[in-house]
Design an enzyme around this catalytic site. Structure first.
Site, PDB file in Angstrom:
ATOM      1  N   HIS A 123       0.813  -1.223   0.000  1.00  0.00           N
ATOM      2  CA  HIS A 123       0.000   0.000   0.000  1.00  0.00           C
ATOM      3  C   HIS A 123       0.851   1.282   0.000  1.00  0.00           C
ATOM      4  O   HIS A 123       0.549   2.235   0.731  1.00  0.00           O
ATOM      5  CB  HIS A 123      -0.962  -0.008   1.192  1.00  0.00           C
ATOM      6  CG  HIS A 123      -2.030  -1.066   1.106  1.00  0.00           C
ATOM      7  ND1 HIS A 123      -2.545  -1.536  -0.070  1.00  0.00           N
ATOM      8  CD2 HIS A 123      -2.695  -1.744   2.087  1.00  0.00           C
ATOM      9  CE1 HIS A 123      -3.464  -2.443   0.167  1.00  0.00           C
ATOM     10  NE2 HIS A 123      -3.576  -2.597   1.462  1.00  0.00           N
TER      11      HIS A 123
ATOM     12  N   HIS B  37      -9.670   1.972   0.904  1.00  0.00           N
ATOM     13  CA  HIS B  37      -9.631   0.808   1.785  1.00  0.00           C
ATOM     14  C   HIS B  37     -10.736   0.836   2.848  1.00  0.00           C
ATOM     15  O   HIS B  37     -10.493   0.567   4.028  1.00  0.00           O
ATOM     16  CB  HIS B  37      -8.253   0.755   2.439  1.00  0.00           C
ATOM     17  CG  HIS B  37      -7.748  -0.621   2.716  1.00  0.00           C
ATOM     18  ND1 HIS B  37      -8.353  -1.472   3.601  1.00  0.00           N
ATOM     19  CD2 HIS B  37      -6.687  -1.304   2.215  1.00  0.00           C
ATOM     20  CE1 HIS B  37      -7.664  -2.603   3.644  1.00  0.00           C
ATOM     21  NE2 HIS B  37      -6.650  -2.533   2.811  1.00  0.00           N
TER      22      HIS B  37
ATOM     23  N   GLU C  48     -11.462  -3.731  -2.739  1.00  0.00           N
ATOM     24  CA  GLU C  48     -10.567  -2.693  -3.252  1.00  0.00           C
ATOM     25  C   GLU C  48     -10.440  -2.820  -4.769  1.00  0.00           C
ATOM     26  O   GLU C  48      -9.864  -3.787  -5.261  1.00  0.00           O
ATOM     27  CB  GLU C  48      -9.189  -2.830  -2.593  1.00  0.00           C
ATOM     28  CG  GLU C  48      -9.229  -2.786  -1.076  1.00  0.00           C
ATOM     29  CD  GLU C  48      -8.063  -3.553  -0.438  1.00  0.00           C
ATOM     30  OE1 GLU C  48      -6.901  -3.213  -0.689  1.00  0.00           O
ATOM     31  OE2 GLU C  48      -8.326  -4.504   0.309  1.00  0.00           O
TER      32      GLU C  48
HETATM   33  C1  GLA Z   1      -5.007  -5.326   2.038  1.00  0.00           C
HETATM   34  C2  GLA Z   1      -4.101  -6.488   1.947  1.00  0.00           C
HETATM   35  C3  GLA Z   1      -4.192  -7.297   3.185  1.00  0.00           C
HETATM   36  C4  GLA Z   1      -3.920  -6.450   4.411  1.00  0.00           C
HETATM   37  C5  GLA Z   1      -4.847  -5.279   4.438  1.00  0.00           C
HETATM   38  C6  GLA Z   1      -4.530  -4.357   5.571  1.00  0.00           C
HETATM   39  O1  GLA Z   1      -6.310  -5.681   1.867  1.00  0.00           O
HETATM   40  O2  GLA Z   1      -4.352  -7.281   0.820  1.00  0.00           O
HETATM   41  O3  GLA Z   1      -3.285  -8.359   3.125  1.00  0.00           O
HETATM   42  O4  GLA Z   1      -2.611  -5.992   4.378  1.00  0.00           O
HETATM   43  O5  GLA Z   1      -4.781  -4.576   3.233  1.00  0.00           O
HETATM   44  O6  GLA Z   1      -4.427  -5.011   6.799  1.00  0.00           O
END
Ligand code: GLA
Length: 387
Positions: free
Chosen positions: A140, A214, A352
């Site tokens: 991210h 998110h 997402e």
């Molecule tokens: C995304 C990732 C997950 C996790 C979340 C945050 O969805 O794919 O693996 O890292 O963010 O906790």
């Protein structure tokens, strides 16, 4: 707008339900009148004294609160079929918790959504080393991604729309990414109560970009328990299997005959405990679905989420070719959410919209390269109903 949605809003109005009586513990802010100009208030200050504001807006029955820190959706309130409002998005009631320990609750994600293997990629013969913050990988956007930046925010009304424009300029080399990236994100609430996100970005050097949001959805209300009994449908015949570090192997595997088949609505709970290697890797669902519609110029419907108990439903439409469905696997009972309840594994899910994880290292995946003179664009629309 669906007929049921109109009925709900009318019922809520008749019942005199307002921000102050909506039954959420944090509904004490100015609110933002339905269809009116977004309202801004101070939410908190960062350690260095920087002020963080919270913007409240409402339209078509949907109420949204957004922070200038991370562009975070701090609260998203929706009525059920009887007009009872709940905040359906996980978060905190104070800034300190967002800064200290948020697993990206409601945040804008950039420059690159999801994982980059070993935090590294090659572009035009150069290797770029990124900030590594997830084992040996970059997640991210790195240690201080767009979710931890203070955005410039302006409120607007336009025709029957109400919204916010968020700007952030990421410097050349920030978190290891090349190019000055000028990012503009528009959050719009339409007269029908849809929440639309338009992303745009330009660069002065070749770079890679993959922006998303998110929000952790629990359509029964944040803090109310697990979402394993929500019904989920995803328009995807294939997904991208991952290794132990959750990096795609490069394969586009068929969902048919696996727990990953959400082409017809089913609950995540139905087979989240199946001993499938991919569910072990993710500790549940944490994968990218390869959307059958592919990348499109206009947002097209890709997923529907429904809570049978409250009747609240969410439809996701996007221009993006991928969707990360994450079943809240890393929520572990250590965080106290907005309404004062502890969040546990499976208490929410993320949907997402994105390009596929690790795309810069996967030549067969759709490209995420952005060059000077081009404009990155991506749109996702969330439509809500209750019946
Ligand atoms: C995304 C990732 C997950 C996790 C979340 C945050 O969805 O794919 O693996 O890292 O963010 O906790």
């Amino acid at each position: 707008m669906e007929t049921s949605r109109r009925t709900v809003i009318a019922a809520a109005a008749a019942a005199g339900i307002t921000a102050a009586t909506a039954g959420t513990s944090h509904a004490t802010s100015p609110g933002g009148k339905p269809g009116g100009k977004p309202v801004k208030e101070l939410f908190g200050k960062l350690a260095d004294g920087t002020k963080v504001h919270r913007w409240s807006l409402a339209n078509g029955g949907t109420r949204l609160k957004v922070l200038s820190y991370g562009g975070i959706v701090q609260s998203l309130e929706l009525p059920d079929s009887r007009g009872r409002y709940r905040n359906v998005s996980l978060g905190f009631d104070n800034l300190d918790d967002y800064v200290a320990s948020s697993p990206y609750f409601g945040a804008l994600i950039g420059r690159f959504g999801n994982r980059m293997a070993q935090g590294r990629f090659d572009l035009d013969g150069k290797t770029y080393q990124l900030s590594v913050n997830d084992g040996e990988n970059s997640l991210h956007g790195g240690a201080k991604g767009f979710d931890k930046r203070v955005w410039d925010v302006e409120g607007f009304t336009s025709g029957s729309d109400v919204g916010l424009v968020l700007h952030y300029t990421s410097g050349d080399g920030e978190m290891g990414y090349p190019g000055t990236l000028k990012t503009k994100v528009t959050y719009t609430l339409t007269r029908d109560g849809d929440w639309r996100i338009d992303y745009a970005a330009t660069t002065d050097k070749a770079t890679v970009v993959n922006l998303t949001n998110h929000v952790y959805w629990n359509l029964a209300g944040e803090g109310s328990g697990s979402v394993y009994d929500h019904e989920l449908q995803i328009g995807a015949s294939r997904y991208t299997p991952v290794d132990k570090g959750l990096i795609p192997t490069g394969e586009l595997a068929k969902v048919s005959g696996t727990p990953f088949d959400f082409r017809r609505p089913k609950t995540p709970g139905e087979d989240i405990r199946e001993a499938h290697q991919q569910l072990l890797h993710g500790q549940g669902f944490d994968h990218n679905w390869v959307l059958d519609k592919g990348a499109t110029a206009r947002p097209e419907h890709v997923a529907t989420l429904r809570d049978p108990a409250s009747g609240r439903a969410l439809k996701v439409a996007t221009t993006e070719p991928g969707l990360q469905f994450y079943s809240g696997n890393f929520l572990d009972g250590t965080l106290v959410g907005t309404g004062g309840h502890i969040y546990r594994q499976g208490d929410a899910m993320c949907l997402e919209t994105q390009h596929f994880p690790d795309s810069p290292n996967q030549p067969s995946f759709p490209s995420t390269v952005l060059r000077p003179g081009q404009t990155y664009r991506s749109t996702t629309v969330h439509s809500f109903s209750a019946r």
